[in-house]
Write a protein that holds these residues in place. Sequence first.
Motif, PDB file in Angstrom:
ATOM      1  N   ASP A  22      61.553 -27.925  19.306  1.00 30.03           N
ATOM      2  CA  ASP A  22      60.489 -27.065  18.765  1.00 30.03           C
ATOM      3  C   ASP A  22      60.947 -25.610  18.691  1.00 30.03           C
ATOM      4  OD1 ASP A  22      58.808 -29.203  18.460  1.00 30.03           O
ATOM      5  OD2 ASP A  22      57.659 -28.819  20.304  1.00 30.03           O
ATOM      6  N   MET A  23      61.566 -25.121  19.762  1.00 28.12           N
ATOM      7  CA  MET A  23      62.029 -23.733  19.791  1.00 28.12           C
ATOM      8  C   MET A  23      63.137 -23.509  18.753  1.00 28.12           C
ATOM      9  SD  MET A  23      61.788 -20.710  20.891  1.00 28.12           S
ATOM     10  CE  MET A  23      60.721 -20.851  22.278  1.00 28.12           C
ATOM     11  N   ALA A  24      64.047 -24.455  18.592  1.00 29.58           N
ATOM     12  CA  ALA A  24      65.122 -24.315  17.608  1.00 29.58           C
ATOM     13  C   ALA A  24      64.555 -24.211  16.195  1.00 29.58           C
ATOM     14  CB  ALA A  24      66.099 -25.486  17.716  1.00 29.58           C
ATOM     15  N   PHE A  25      63.579 -25.060  15.861  1.00 22.97           N
ATOM     16  CA  PHE A  25      62.978 -25.007  14.532  1.00 22.97           C
ATOM     17  C   PHE A  25      62.141 -23.751  14.330  1.00 22.97           C
ATOM     18  CE2 PHE A  25      63.891 -29.625  14.496  1.00 22.97           C
ATOM     19  CZ  PHE A  25      64.661 -29.634  13.339  1.00 22.97           C
ATOM     20  N   GLN A  26      61.493 -23.253  15.380  1.00 20.35           N
ATOM     21  CA  GLN A  26      60.750 -21.994  15.265  1.00 20.35           C
ATOM     22  C   GLN A  26      61.699 -20.830  14.984  1.00 20.35           C
ATOM     23  OE1 GLN A  26      58.404 -21.572  18.811  1.00 20.35           O
ATOM     24  NE2 GLN A  26      56.911 -23.121  18.193  1.00 20.35           N
ATOM     25  N   LEU A  27      62.829 -20.786  15.683  1.00 19.81           N
ATOM     26  CA  LEU A  27      63.809 -19.727  15.429  1.00 19.81           C
ATOM     27  C   LEU A  27      64.381 -19.834  14.020  1.00 19.81           C
ATOM     28  CD1 LEU A  27      65.732 -19.610  18.814  1.00 19.81           C
ATOM     29  CD2 LEU A  27      64.306 -17.814  17.841  1.00 19.81           C
ATOM     30  N   LEU A  28      64.706 -21.034  13.589  1.00 19.23           N
ATOM     31  CA  LEU A  28      65.227 -21.232  12.248  1.00 19.23           C
ATOM     32  C   LEU A  28      64.212 -20.765  11.209  1.00 19.23           C
ATOM     33  CD1 LEU A  28      67.410 -22.417  10.379  1.00 19.23           C
ATOM     34  CD2 LEU A  28      66.169 -24.585  10.496  1.00 19.23           C
ATOM     35  N   THR A  29      62.960 -21.138  11.381  1.00 21.62           N
ATOM     36  CA  THR A  29      61.903 -20.725  10.452  1.00 21.62           C
ATOM     37  C   THR A  29      61.744 -19.217  10.454  1.00 21.62           C
ATOM     38  OG1 THR A  29      60.756 -22.805  10.854  1.00 21.62           O
ATOM     39  CG2 THR A  29      59.482 -21.028   9.852  1.00 21.62           C
ATOM     40  N   PHE A  30      61.764 -18.595  11.623  1.00 21.45           N
ATOM     41  CA  PHE A  30      61.632 -17.146  11.712  1.00 21.45           C
ATOM     42  C   PHE A  30      62.739 -16.450  10.927  1.00 21.45           C
ATOM     43  CE2 PHE A  30      63.031 -13.231  13.799  1.00 21.45           C
ATOM     44  CZ  PHE A  30      61.887 -12.456  13.634  1.00 21.45           C
ATOM     45  N   PHE A  31      63.993 -16.849  11.124  1.00 21.35           N
ATOM     46  CA  PHE A  31      65.108 -16.176  10.446  1.00 21.35           C
ATOM     47  C   PHE A  31      65.135 -16.455   8.947  1.00 21.35           C
ATOM     48  CE2 PHE A  31      66.878 -16.030  14.824  1.00 21.35           C
ATOM     49  CZ  PHE A  31      66.969 -14.654  14.905  1.00 21.35           C
ATOM     50  N   VAL A  32      64.735 -17.634   8.547  1.00 20.30           N
ATOM     51  CA  VAL A  32      64.686 -17.941   7.116  1.00 20.30           C
ATOM     52  C   VAL A  32      63.605 -17.112   6.435  1.00 20.30           C
ATOM     53  CG1 VAL A  32      64.080 -19.738   5.453  1.00 20.30           C
ATOM     54  CG2 VAL A  32      65.703 -20.242   7.273  1.00 20.30           C
ATOM     55  N   LEU A  33      62.451 -16.981   7.070  1.00 21.40           N
ATOM     56  CA  LEU A  33      61.345 -16.252   6.447  1.00 21.40           C
ATOM     57  C   LEU A  33      61.523 -14.738   6.481  1.00 21.40           C
ATOM     58  CD1 LEU A  33      58.289 -18.350   7.682  1.00 21.40           C
ATOM     59  CD2 LEU A  33      59.383 -18.386   5.433  1.00 21.40           C
ATOM     60  N   THR A  34      62.249 -14.221   7.446  1.00 24.62           N
ATOM     61  CA  THR A  34      62.410 -12.765   7.542  1.00 24.62           C
ATOM     62  C   THR A  34      63.712 -12.253   6.928  1.00 24.62           C
ATOM     63  OG1 THR A  34      63.407 -12.932   9.735  1.00 24.62           O
ATOM     64  CG2 THR A  34      61.004 -12.619   9.623  1.00 24.62           C
TER      65      THR A  34
END
Length: 168
Positions: A22-34
Amino acid sequence: MARKRGGLEMDAPDVPVAPMLDMAFQLLTFFVLTYRPAPVEGQFMMNLLPPQPVTAEAAAATEAAATNDLPATLRTLPVVLRADDQGRLAQINIAEFDVSDDPKALAAELDHQLLDPDAPFDQTLIKVDPNLRYSELMTIINAFTDAFIRAKKEPKLSFDELRAGDGA
C-alpha cells in the motif's frame, strides 16, 4: 509453527506485506501525479557549413554572378560576438563592420545586410566568445531569426567557438 532443531524452538518473523505494498503504491502515485517536466528550451534550426576549403573566392564570385549560383561560403554572413570580463556582450562584428549592441542598431544592420540584393546572404556563421552568457546569445539569436523572417528567408544559423586570433 514452531520447529525444533537441536532442542531449540525458533519462530519465523511475521512480516505483514500488504501495508508495505500500500505504501509503495501511494508513493508511486504521489510522484506520478506531482511530476512536472522542465520546460523545453527554444529550439532553432542549425546547419553546419559544408566541409570544403575556400579557394579563389573572387573567381567564384565572378563566375557565380553569371550563373546566379553562389557557393555556400559566399552566401554566408560572418558574425563575431565578443564578451567582456563579466560575460556580457561587448562587441558585435557583422561582415567586418562593428555594430552597436543596441537592439535597434542591430536590427537595422541585419536588415541592411539581408535585404540588400547585392549581398545575397541566406545563412549566418556566428563565432561566439566562449565567455558570453547564454542569455546574451539567445537575444542575438532572436534578433537574427526576426531579421531573416523580415527578409522572407528561412533562418539558417551556424555556430563556432571564437578562438584567439579569430574575427576582426
